[in-house]
Design an enzyme around this catalytic site. Sequence first.
Site, PDB file in Angstrom:
ATOM      1  N   ARG A   1      -3.317   6.732   1.073  1.00  0.00           N
ATOM      2  CA  ARG A   1      -3.875   7.935   1.670  1.00  0.00           C
ATOM      3  C   ARG A   1      -2.922   8.689   2.592  1.00  0.00           C
ATOM      4  O   ARG A   1      -3.196   9.834   2.947  1.00  0.00           O
ATOM      5  CB  ARG A   1      -5.156   7.574   2.440  1.00  0.00           C
ATOM      6  CG  ARG A   1      -6.316   7.229   1.530  1.00  0.00           C
ATOM      7  CD  ARG A   1      -7.538   6.810   2.313  1.00  0.00           C
ATOM      8  NE  ARG A   1      -7.350   5.508   2.941  1.00  0.00           N
ATOM      9  CZ  ARG A   1      -8.248   4.938   3.743  1.00  0.00           C
ATOM     10  NH1 ARG A   1      -9.370   5.560   4.039  1.00  0.00           N
ATOM     11  NH2 ARG A   1      -8.012   3.742   4.261  1.00  0.00           N
TER      12      ARG A   1
ATOM     13  N   ARG B   1      -6.697  11.593  -5.980  1.00  0.00           N
ATOM     14  CA  ARG B   1      -7.995  10.954  -5.780  1.00  0.00           C
ATOM     15  C   ARG B   1      -9.122  11.992  -5.844  1.00  0.00           C
ATOM     16  O   ARG B   1     -10.184  11.725  -6.425  1.00  0.00           O
ATOM     17  CB  ARG B   1      -8.020  10.220  -4.444  1.00  0.00           C
ATOM     18  CG  ARG B   1      -9.346   9.540  -4.143  1.00  0.00           C
ATOM     19  CD  ARG B   1      -9.215   8.556  -3.010  1.00  0.00           C
ATOM     20  NE  ARG B   1     -10.519   8.050  -2.576  1.00  0.00           N
ATOM     21  CZ  ARG B   1     -10.680   6.997  -1.786  1.00  0.00           C
ATOM     22  NH1 ARG B   1      -9.629   6.339  -1.346  1.00  0.00           N
ATOM     23  NH2 ARG B   1     -11.879   6.592  -1.440  1.00  0.00           N
TER      24      ARG B   1
ATOM     25  N   ASP C   1      -7.152  -2.584  -7.234  1.00  0.00           N
ATOM     26  CA  ASP C   1      -7.837  -3.114  -6.066  1.00  0.00           C
ATOM     27  C   ASP C   1      -8.003  -4.609  -6.240  1.00  0.00           C
ATOM     28  O   ASP C   1      -8.113  -5.103  -7.372  1.00  0.00           O
ATOM     29  CB  ASP C   1      -9.208  -2.449  -5.902  1.00  0.00           C
ATOM     30  CG  ASP C   1      -9.829  -2.764  -4.552  1.00  0.00           C
ATOM     31  OD1 ASP C   1     -10.634  -3.701  -4.479  1.00  0.00           O
ATOM     32  OD2 ASP C   1      -9.488  -2.086  -3.564  1.00  0.00           O
TER      33      ASP C   1
ATOM     34  N   ARG D   1       0.822  -1.201   0.000  1.00  0.00           N
ATOM     35  CA  ARG D   1       0.000   0.000   0.000  1.00  0.00           C
ATOM     36  C   ARG D   1       0.866   1.266   0.000  1.00  0.00           C
ATOM     37  O   ARG D   1       0.507   2.279   0.612  1.00  0.00           O
ATOM     38  CB  ARG D   1      -0.970  -0.001   1.192  1.00  0.00           C
ATOM     39  CG  ARG D   1      -2.312   0.708   0.899  1.00  0.00           C
ATOM     40  CD  ARG D   1      -3.234   0.706   2.106  1.00  0.00           C
ATOM     41  NE  ARG D   1      -3.711  -0.631   2.428  1.00  0.00           N
ATOM     42  CZ  ARG D   1      -3.814  -1.117   3.667  1.00  0.00           C
ATOM     43  NH1 ARG D   1      -3.438  -0.398   4.709  1.00  0.00           N
ATOM     44  NH2 ARG D   1      -4.278  -2.330   3.872  1.00  0.00           N
TER      45      ARG D   1
ATOM     46  N   TYR E   1     -15.606 -11.385   0.326  1.00  0.00           N
ATOM     47  CA  TYR E   1     -16.306 -10.143  -0.002  1.00  0.00           C
ATOM     48  C   TYR E   1     -17.562 -10.417  -0.822  1.00  0.00           C
ATOM     49  O   TYR E   1     -18.594  -9.757  -0.641  1.00  0.00           O
ATOM     50  CB  TYR E   1     -15.376  -9.202  -0.761  1.00  0.00           C
ATOM     51  CG  TYR E   1     -14.264  -8.622   0.083  1.00  0.00           C
ATOM     52  CD1 TYR E   1     -14.487  -7.509   0.885  1.00  0.00           C
ATOM     53  CD2 TYR E   1     -12.993  -9.188   0.068  1.00  0.00           C
ATOM     54  CE1 TYR E   1     -13.471  -6.968   1.655  1.00  0.00           C
ATOM     55  CE2 TYR E   1     -11.966  -8.656   0.841  1.00  0.00           C
ATOM     56  CZ  TYR E   1     -12.208  -7.552   1.635  1.00  0.00           C
ATOM     57  OH  TYR E   1     -11.205  -7.019   2.405  1.00  0.00           O
TER      58      TYR E   1
END
Length: 365
Positions: free
Chosen positions: A32, A41, A78, A28, A154
Site C-alpha cells: 500500500r 487494487r 496472502d 511486503r 487466524y
Amino acid sequence: MFPELKNDRFLRALLKQPVDTTPVWMMRQAGRYLPEYRASRATAGDFLSLCKNADFACEVTLQPLERYDLDAAILFSDILTIPDAMGLGLYFETGEGPKFRKTVRTEADVDALPIATANDLDYVMNAVTVIRKALNGRVPLIGFSGSPWTLATYMVEGGSSKDFRHIKGMMYKSPQVLHKLLDKLALSVIDYLNGQIKAGAQAVQIFDTWGGVLSGPMYQRFSLMYMKQILDGLIREYEGRKIPVILFTKNGGQWLENMAATGPDALGLDWTTDIGEARARVGDRVALQGNIDPCVLYAGEDVIRHEVENVLSSFGHGTGHVFNLGHGIHQFVDPAHPKYLIDAVHELGMKYHEEKYDDLDALND
C-alpha cells in the site's frame, strides 16, 4: 520453460556462495505504500480479487522492481489462502484485517477440515508461473506460506488477535485437538509450497508471524515441530537447481539454534536481534536474512545509509547475508525512501564481499 536467470545474487547468498555485494529485497515490497499498487487494487475491486487474478498478481509483484534495484521478487498473495481453501470463508473488512466466516474451535471442526492441496489453490500456481515468465530471468521469484501455528491462530481466533485466548486456551486445555489441526496444516503447506516450486518459485519462505507469542517449550511443540515437518517434506532441488528455504519467526531470536537445527537454508531475523550476534550463534549452518527496523524508512537518506551500514558491519565479511527489513514495509513510508536503502546496501555491501564468484552453475554444486 523459463528464461535464464540473469541475477542470481539472492540465491547464492542463501546457499552461502560468494556474491559481489549483499543482495536485498523487502518483505511486503509490493504493498500500500506504492501509489501504483493502490491503483491496481482499486481496479481489481478488493484485495482477494487482486490475489486471485494472475494478471493482477503479476502486475503488483513486478511494480517494486520497476522502481528499485531489488534482487528478488516475491509472489503477491496472502498467507491465509490455505485456510480459505479449507472452506473457512476468508474475507477482509476495511481497517480490521482478515476474518473468517467459520472458526475452528472443536475437535469436530478440525475433523471436518480437508487437507488443502496445490490443486485447490490453482490460482496461486497459475500466478507463480505467469510471474516467473514475466520476470524474464531478471531476478528470482520467492514463493511462501504461513506456518501451521500462524495459520491456526487466524483459524481458531476467527481473524487477528491481541491475546490469542482461543488458540492458547485450546493449546492448554485440548492439546491433542490443536496437534491434529497443526498436522493437517503442515501437510497442506507441504503440498502448497511444493506446488509453487513446480510452478516456478526458485526459493520459498515460511512466515511464522505469531510464533513469538509462545513460551519456549510451547514454541518447540506447537510451532517449530511442524515447521520441521514441512522442511522434511519440501522439494529441495528441482530440475537440477537447489531450492533454498527461509524460515522466519517474528520475535524468535531466542530460538535461533533450534530453528537452524530443523534444516532451513536461511533464517529470517526481526530487528530485535543483533545480526552479528545471531551469526556468532548459528555459525555456518544457515544464511541470515534481515534485519533493519522498517521504521528506519521514515528517516532521510543519511540516516538510512547509516543504519544500513550498521547492519552490514554487524554481519561482517563474507557471504550468507540477504539484506531485508525486520518485518514488512509500512504503508505510510515515502516510496522514495526504499531506493535509498536498496542503493546503499548494494554500494556499501561491496566491501564485505571480496571473493571471486563463479557463474550460475555454482548453484548446482
